[in-house]
Design an enzyme around this catalytic site. Structure first.
Site, PDB file in Angstrom:
ATOM      1  N   HIS A  12     -13.041  19.686  17.004  1.00  0.00           N
ATOM      2  CA  HIS A  12     -13.835  19.581  15.783  1.00  0.00           C
ATOM      3  C   HIS A  12     -14.912  18.510  15.854  1.00  0.00           C
ATOM      4  O   HIS A  12     -15.697  18.361  14.908  1.00  0.00           O
ATOM      5  CB  HIS A  12     -12.904  19.293  14.605  1.00  0.00           C
ATOM      6  CG  HIS A  12     -11.637  20.063  14.670  1.00  0.00           C
ATOM      7  ND1 HIS A  12     -11.590  21.438  14.505  1.00  0.00           N
ATOM      8  CD2 HIS A  12     -10.367  19.680  14.952  1.00  0.00           C
ATOM      9  CE1 HIS A  12     -10.331  21.845  14.666  1.00  0.00           C
ATOM     10  NE2 HIS A  12      -9.580  20.798  14.942  1.00  0.00           N
ATOM     11  N   TYR A  43       3.527  21.849  14.737  1.00  0.00           N
ATOM     12  CA  TYR A  43       3.341  22.176  16.148  1.00  0.00           C
ATOM     13  C   TYR A  43       4.592  22.720  16.826  1.00  0.00           C
ATOM     14  O   TYR A  43       4.524  23.130  17.977  1.00  0.00           O
ATOM     15  CB  TYR A  43       2.827  20.944  16.905  1.00  0.00           C
ATOM     16  CG  TYR A  43       1.516  20.440  16.350  1.00  0.00           C
ATOM     17  CD1 TYR A  43       0.350  21.169  16.526  1.00  0.00           C
ATOM     18  CD2 TYR A  43       1.456  19.253  15.638  1.00  0.00           C
ATOM     19  CE1 TYR A  43      -0.859  20.721  16.013  1.00  0.00           C
ATOM     20  CE2 TYR A  43       0.254  18.799  15.124  1.00  0.00           C
ATOM     21  CZ  TYR A  43      -0.899  19.534  15.302  1.00  0.00           C
ATOM     22  OH  TYR A  43      -2.086  19.100  14.795  1.00  0.00           O
ATOM     23  N   GLU A  88     -10.374  29.143  24.097  1.00  0.00           N
ATOM     24  CA  GLU A  88      -9.875  28.095  23.215  1.00  0.00           C
ATOM     25  C   GLU A  88      -8.458  28.452  22.769  1.00  0.00           C
ATOM     26  O   GLU A  88      -8.187  29.597  22.401  1.00  0.00           O
ATOM     27  CB  GLU A  88     -10.808  27.985  22.007  1.00  0.00           C
ATOM     28  CG  GLU A  88     -10.429  26.933  21.016  1.00  0.00           C
ATOM     29  CD  GLU A  88     -11.398  26.863  19.840  1.00  0.00           C
ATOM     30  OE1 GLU A  88     -11.177  25.992  18.991  1.00  0.00           O
ATOM     31  OE2 GLU A  88     -12.352  27.671  19.760  1.00  0.00           O
ATOM     32  N   ASP A 129     -21.052  21.044  25.447  1.00  0.00           N
ATOM     33  CA  ASP A 129     -22.074  21.014  26.493  1.00  0.00           C
ATOM     34  C   ASP A 129     -21.465  21.287  27.866  1.00  0.00           C
ATOM     35  O   ASP A 129     -22.053  22.003  28.684  1.00  0.00           O
ATOM     36  CB  ASP A 129     -22.794  19.671  26.500  1.00  0.00           C
ATOM     37  CG  ASP A 129     -23.774  19.508  25.344  1.00  0.00           C
ATOM     38  OD1 ASP A 129     -24.068  20.505  24.655  1.00  0.00           O
ATOM     39  OD2 ASP A 129     -24.236  18.363  25.134  1.00  0.00           O
ATOM     40  N   ARG A 170      -5.699  25.046   7.924  1.00  0.00           N
ATOM     41  CA  ARG A 170      -5.349  23.630   7.763  1.00  0.00           C
ATOM     42  C   ARG A 170      -6.457  22.880   7.024  1.00  0.00           C
ATOM     43  O   ARG A 170      -7.274  23.489   6.340  1.00  0.00           O
ATOM     44  CB  ARG A 170      -5.054  23.043   9.136  1.00  0.00           C
ATOM     45  CG  ARG A 170      -3.818  23.738   9.756  1.00  0.00           C
ATOM     46  CD  ARG A 170      -3.305  23.109  10.979  1.00  0.00           C
ATOM     47  NE  ARG A 170      -3.014  21.692  10.769  1.00  0.00           N
ATOM     48  CZ  ARG A 170      -2.944  20.815  11.752  1.00  0.00           C
ATOM     49  NH1 ARG A 170      -3.129  21.191  13.009  1.00  0.00           N
ATOM     50  NH2 ARG A 170      -2.684  19.543  11.503  1.00  0.00           N
ATOM     51  N   ARG A 182     -10.872  20.735   9.955  1.00  0.00           N
ATOM     52  CA  ARG A 182     -10.450  21.463  11.158  1.00  0.00           C
ATOM     53  C   ARG A 182     -11.033  22.878  11.226  1.00  0.00           C
ATOM     54  O   ARG A 182     -10.831  23.590  12.200  1.00  0.00           O
ATOM     55  CB  ARG A 182      -8.926  21.554  11.224  1.00  0.00           C
ATOM     56  CG  ARG A 182      -8.246  20.220  11.368  1.00  0.00           C
ATOM     57  CD  ARG A 182      -6.745  20.398  11.582  1.00  0.00           C
ATOM     58  NE  ARG A 182      -6.018  19.168  11.375  1.00  0.00           N
ATOM     59  CZ  ARG A 182      -5.849  18.215  12.293  1.00  0.00           C
ATOM     60  NH1 ARG A 182      -6.358  18.357  13.498  1.00  0.00           N
ATOM     61  NH2 ARG A 182      -5.165  17.124  12.008  1.00  0.00           N
ATOM     62  N   ALA A 201      -7.956  17.443  18.610  1.00  0.00           N
ATOM     63  CA  ALA A 201      -8.936  17.027  17.605  1.00  0.00           C
ATOM     64  C   ALA A 201     -10.366  17.048  18.129  1.00  0.00           C
ATOM     65  O   ALA A 201     -11.311  17.168  17.342  1.00  0.00           O
ATOM     66  CB  ALA A 201      -8.582  15.637  17.082  1.00  0.00           C
ATOM     67  N   ARG A 249       5.725  15.228  17.740  1.00  0.00           N
ATOM     68  CA  ARG A 249       4.629  15.080  16.780  1.00  0.00           C
ATOM     69  C   ARG A 249       4.611  16.223  15.775  1.00  0.00           C
ATOM     70  O   ARG A 249       4.431  17.381  16.150  1.00  0.00           O
ATOM     71  CB  ARG A 249       3.317  15.068  17.562  1.00  0.00           C
ATOM     72  CG  ARG A 249       2.097  15.035  16.698  1.00  0.00           C
ATOM     73  CD  ARG A 249       0.845  15.178  17.552  1.00  0.00           C
ATOM     74  NE  ARG A 249      -0.307  15.250  16.685  1.00  0.00           N
ATOM     75  CZ  ARG A 249      -1.352  16.035  16.907  1.00  0.00           C
ATOM     76  NH1 ARG A 249      -1.391  16.789  17.973  1.00  0.00           N
ATOM     77  NH2 ARG A 249      -2.358  16.035  16.063  1.00  0.00           N
ATOM     78  N   SER A 302      -1.322  25.748  16.234  1.00  0.00           N
ATOM     79  CA  SER A 302      -1.436  26.077  14.813  1.00  0.00           C
ATOM     80  C   SER A 302      -2.751  26.827  14.602  1.00  0.00           C
ATOM     81  O   SER A 302      -3.537  26.988  15.532  1.00  0.00           O
ATOM     82  CB  SER A 302      -1.395  24.800  13.969  1.00  0.00           C
ATOM     83  OG  SER A 302      -2.534  23.997  14.217  1.00  0.00           O
ATOM     84  N   HIS A 334      -4.955  27.104  20.416  1.00  0.00           N
ATOM     85  CA  HIS A 334      -4.346  26.199  19.434  1.00  0.00           C
ATOM     86  C   HIS A 334      -2.952  26.692  19.085  1.00  0.00           C
ATOM     87  O   HIS A 334      -2.744  27.900  18.904  1.00  0.00           O
ATOM     88  CB  HIS A 334      -5.175  26.124  18.154  1.00  0.00           C
ATOM     89  CG  HIS A 334      -6.537  25.577  18.365  1.00  0.00           C
ATOM     90  ND1 HIS A 334      -6.767  24.237  18.590  1.00  0.00           N
ATOM     91  CD2 HIS A 334      -7.743  26.189  18.412  1.00  0.00           C
ATOM     92  CE1 HIS A 334      -8.063  24.052  18.754  1.00  0.00           C
ATOM     93  NE2 HIS A 334      -8.679  25.217  18.666  1.00  0.00           N
ATOM     94  N   ASN A 344      -7.058  23.591  25.075  1.00  0.00           N
ATOM     95  CA  ASN A 344      -6.619  23.111  23.773  1.00  0.00           C
ATOM     96  C   ASN A 344      -7.165  21.693  23.668  1.00  0.00           C
ATOM     97  O   ASN A 344      -6.574  20.749  24.185  1.00  0.00           O
ATOM     98  CB  ASN A 344      -5.092  23.122  23.649  1.00  0.00           C
ATOM     99  CG  ASN A 344      -4.630  22.702  22.259  1.00  0.00           C
ATOM    100  OD1 ASN A 344      -5.386  22.121  21.500  1.00  0.00           O
ATOM    101  ND2 ASN A 344      -3.386  22.999  21.947  1.00  0.00           N
ATOM    102  N   PRO A 399      -6.106  15.325  23.320  1.00  0.00           N
ATOM    103  CA  PRO A 399      -5.395  14.185  22.761  1.00  0.00           C
ATOM    104  C   PRO A 399      -4.165  14.563  21.944  1.00  0.00           C
ATOM    105  O   PRO A 399      -4.169  15.542  21.206  1.00  0.00           O
ATOM    106  CB  PRO A 399      -6.437  13.492  21.875  1.00  0.00           C
ATOM    107  CG  PRO A 399      -7.481  14.506  21.617  1.00  0.00           C
ATOM    108  CD  PRO A 399      -7.478  15.423  22.796  1.00  0.00           C
ATOM    109  N   ASN A 400      -3.147  13.764  22.141  1.00  0.00           N
ATOM    110  CA  ASN A 400      -1.876  13.817  21.422  1.00  0.00           C
ATOM    111  C   ASN A 400      -0.978  14.988  21.811  1.00  0.00           C
ATOM    112  O   ASN A 400       0.152  15.075  21.336  1.00  0.00           O
ATOM    113  CB  ASN A 400      -2.098  13.790  19.905  1.00  0.00           C
ATOM    114  CG  ASN A 400      -2.804  12.532  19.473  1.00  0.00           C
ATOM    115  OD1 ASN A 400      -2.380  11.433  19.820  1.00  0.00           O
ATOM    116  ND2 ASN A 400      -3.895  12.672  18.752  1.00  0.00           N
TER     117      ASN A 400
END
Length: 145
Positions: free
Chosen positions: A83, A25, A101, A90, A110, A114, A80, A20, A105, A103, A77, A12-13
């Site tokens: 978290h 970012y 994984e 799963d 942060r 997070r 949100a 953003r 940032s 990211h 990535n 998302p986002n």
């Protein structure tokens, strides 16, 4: 011979990268990152299949698809959902495809909420805090698996 495929899944986002919170970012768009990944993938002899969704279930479906299509690895990535999503954890645990994984940032530096990553509980590695370079480092790791 067909090149191995590495899925690059964005949550998302991330479609708003470049607009953003650029102080967190950066100014690179998701398309910019995709172009960097395509160039590196060509050098590494792999193919990237990059996707973005704001919907948790879509990301779960794509993790399943990575398994079904024999992907070499997944860079995830989860935004949100990192978290909050036990469903993503799963799904990662349900497939044999290694997940790294990613990211832009560093979540550990942060907000406190997070600091916990459900994704990390299933991922084989994590790359964070390097801006767009996080994706390139993760792609290098995935190609080496």
């Amino acid at each position: 011979m067909q090149r191995p495929t590495i899925f690059v899944l964005n949550g998302p986002n991330l479609n708003l990268l470049g607009q953003r919170e650029p102080e967190i970012y950066g100014s690179a768009t998701l398309a910019d990152i995709g172009a960097m990944l395509a160039e590196r993938a060509d050098q590494l002899g792999v193919t990237v299949d990059m996707r973005q969704s704001n919907h948790e279930g879509q990301l779960v479906d794509w993790l399943h698809e990575a398994q079904a299509t024999g992907a070499k690895a997944v860079l995830l990535n989860a935004g949100a959902y990192t978290h909050t999503s036990i469903a993503l954890l799963d799904a990662i645990r349900a497939i044999s495809v290694p997940v790294i994984e990613v990211h832009l940032s560093d979540p550990a530096t942060r907000e406190t909420f997070r600091h916990h990553s459900y994704v990390a509980l299933g991922a084989v590695d994590q790359v964070a805090g390097l801006g767009p370079q996080s994706y390139l480092v993760a792609l290098d790791k995935a190609a080496a698996l």
